[in-house]
Design an enzyme around this catalytic site. Structure first.
Site: not given
Ligand SMILES: *Cc1c(COP(=O)(O)O)cnc(C)c1O
Length: 610
Positions: A8, A10, A41, A45, A49, A52
């Site tokens: 992955d 980040a 938030a 993850m 996005k 998400h």
């Protein structure tokens, strides 16, 4: 062997703590009037996005959020993210060294991400400046669905030409990452330090009291574990040793053919049938059990007979049969010509049951006239017991003649048909066999852990109270299984039973007994003829030899060396059991085909030549 590691981005290889998206999501929901916490938030993850954003929206309790608002929030998120993304591309400590070491070991470095292609353009350029560039990168918007769907990983595998997902490792820092790896069929590894799951910057992690850091790590570890992670590591430095361990496991689990009398080589479909968990009490499961017992009965008997399944290996079923049908007035004649016959004698002795043993030459079939003489000599005998195919040597005993003898004298016939059931035609009603014992892991080609007795219902009904063991009480097991509609008395080996159902289905798919018998015969013919050409001879005369297992003269060969050599080539053989001459044994039953036998003969030829 492992051929690729798919990282992955980040939180795993860059952006310690996966910080870039957080501020963006918080601002995005602020903009639509529903402020969220940092935890909210973070929770989804790893996903694409926009997915998400939707997942956060779904977690908002205050009010429902429309798709229109989601799109609006996402626009704010993107703007924020693009503005700060470049500042979040620092490579996480030890990543560069580890990636270098993995590449040096010949591994490909792949990647997947929850970022879009546009975001990744930025990230790739910046990460490369910082010294990190994987061999392949694909973003979530380039596949039908992002994580936890497996498609991005599969694109990596395609790129690297890897056909088996078990030859790749996925490494990530979120639950979505772990699930992506599991769904792709890869080894799935979770990294703790620097992870989004822990959500700390490197400075925060360094400043945290060690007990608090340990507690955070433990929480993340448990979440990775629950998601199905194969390994959970502190930081990326542990990866090479994890891969080494996986490689060892892959080597241990290399496909092999068992040339043994059980457990046998089994089909993948049989093992896969185990993957559903069932409860012993469940109605659906009980129906499966009842139907299986009827199917097994139908292979060798009719409605006058019932199959009683029993937890344990074959010997448990033999013991339950012998002790269950030997009442206080009974005395059994045990005709033995091998270790399995001896085992029955030991069983009777330990149980304190009345019996006489007539032992004979292991390399010869049981002698019918000797049995006749024994019966005539002792009128107290009420039953005749023997092994059909003596797996000790591979001798086939004269089933029909022995049954005829016993029946003509009004005796019960109990047969250990462990290694012959489903490989030879055993017509129980026609031969007058009262009961036989067999197990899942012989010629039905199921998995070990389940035995069964097929017996005349009338005999079962009158066997109450004979058992001298609580758990091996055949009568009690019969009553519970049949009156309880397929319920085992004690915990049922549910997964093994499901595997046996599939094995029986496969037995019929092959063409039932005629087809299976023909395949085993052909296997046996190729083996015996092939080895004879190499000067390796069986010890049992061909007219008494079964097509199940064969004992060969070892001659000057060293068994251990032969064993190791053959195992390296993917074949596992069996030691001999004769005490006076050095021998070895080769079974040719299980998920084994003539092509396998030809290959084995070739390997023998090469070994002898060398
Ligand atoms: C395999 C076998 C058994 C059962 O042995 P377990 O080790 O209990 O599975 C009994 N009799 C014969 C003839 C066998 O081949």
């Amino acid at each position: 062997m492992i051929q690729a590691v798919i990282f992955d981005w980040a939180g795993t290889t860059i952006d310690y703590g996966c910080m870039a998206p957080i501020a963006g999501f918080m601002a995005a929901f602020e903009a639509i009037g529903v402020p969220i916490t940092m935890q909210q938030a973070r929770a989804p993850m790893g996903m694409l996005k926009i997915d998400h954003t939707r997942a956060i929206a779904a977690s908002v309790k205050e009010r429902a959020i429309s798709e229109e608002e989601i799109q609006k929030a996402y626009a704010v998120f993107e703007e924020k993210l693009f503005a700060s993304l470049q500042n979040h591309c620092g490579v996480i400590p030890h990543v560069l060294d580890t990636v270098r070491a993995l590449r040096a070991a010949g591994l490909k470095i792949g990647s997947t991400t929850g970022y879009t292609s546009a975001m990744m353009e930025l990230v790739l350029a910046q990460a490369e400046q910082n010294g990190y560039r994987p061999d392949f990168c694909i973003a979530s918007d380039k596949v039908p669905r992002g994580r936890p769907a497996p498609y991005m990983i599969w694109k990596n595998l395609e790129e690297f030409g890897i056909e088996n997902p078990r030859h790749a490792v996925k490494v990530g820092d979120t639950v979505a990452d772990i699930c992506e790896g599991v769904n792709a069929g890869c080894w799935s590894v979770g990294v703790l330090l620097g992870s989004s799951e822990m959500g700390l910057t490197q400075a925060e992690a360094a400043a945290l009291p060690s007990a608090e850091l340990a507690a955070l790590k433990e929480t993340a570890r448990q979440r990775f574990y629950a998601a199905g992670a194969d390994y959970i590591i502190e930081d990326i430095r542990a990866l090479p040793s994890v891969i080494e361990e996986i490689n060892q496991r892959l080597a241990q689990n290399a496909p092999r053919k068992l040339m043994t009398p059980g457990p046998l080589t089994t089909k993948a479909a049989v093992k896969q049938a185990m993957l559903t968990d069932h409860c012993t009490w469940d109605q659906e499961y009980k129906t499966i059990t009842s139907e299986l017992m009827a199917e097994i009965t139908a292979i060798s008997a009719n409605k006058d007979y019932a199959t009683v399944l029993l937890q344990g290996s074959g010997s448990y079923a033999v013991e339950a049969m012998l002790t269950g049908f030997c009442g206080p007035e009974d005395k059994f004649l045990l005709l033995t010509n091998g270790e399995y016959g001896n085992r029955m004698a030991q069983t009777m002795q330990k149980a304190g049951k009345a019996y006489v043993q007539l032992a004979s030459d292991m390399c010869q079939p049981l002698c019918v006239s000797a049995a006749k003489a024994a019966l005539e000599e002792d009128s107290a005998i009420t039953g005749v017991v023997f092994v059909h195919c003596e797996t000790t040597t591979g001798v086939l005993n004269p089933l029909a003649e022995l049954c005829q003898l016993a029946k003509s004298q009004g005796k019960k016939v109990l047969v250990d048909a462990m290694s012959s059931f489903a490989a030879y035609d055993i017509d129980m009603p026609g031969l007058g066999i009262d009961a036989l014992a067999a197990s899942a892991n012989k010629c039905l080609e199921g998995l070990p852990g389940l035995g069964f007795v097929i017996a005349k219902k009338a005999l079962l009904e009158e066997s109450r109270g004979n058992a001298c063991s609580h758990s091996l009480d055949l009568y009690a097991q019969y009553k519970e299984l049949y009156q309880g509609g397929g319920k085992f008395r004690f915990t049922s080996p549910t997964n093994i039973l499901l595997a046996l159902c599939e094995a029986v289905r496969q037995f019929h798919q092959e063409g039932g007994l005629p087809a299976r018998q023909a395949r085993y015969r052909e296997n046996h013919r190729i083996l015996v003829e092939g080895l004879a050409c190499l000067g390796i001879q069986p010890i049992v005369p061909p007219q008494h030899q079964s097509h199940i297992i064969t004992t060969f003269h070892l001659g000057k060969l060293d068994f251990t060396r032969l064993y190791e050599h053959l195992k390296q080539q993917g074949f596992v053989i069996y030691p001999g059991k004769l005490t006076d001459i050095p021998t070895f044994r080769l079974g040719n039953i299980g998920d084994i085909y003539p092509g396998d036998m030809e290959r084995l003969v070739e390997i023998f030829a090469a070994y002898l030549a060398a």
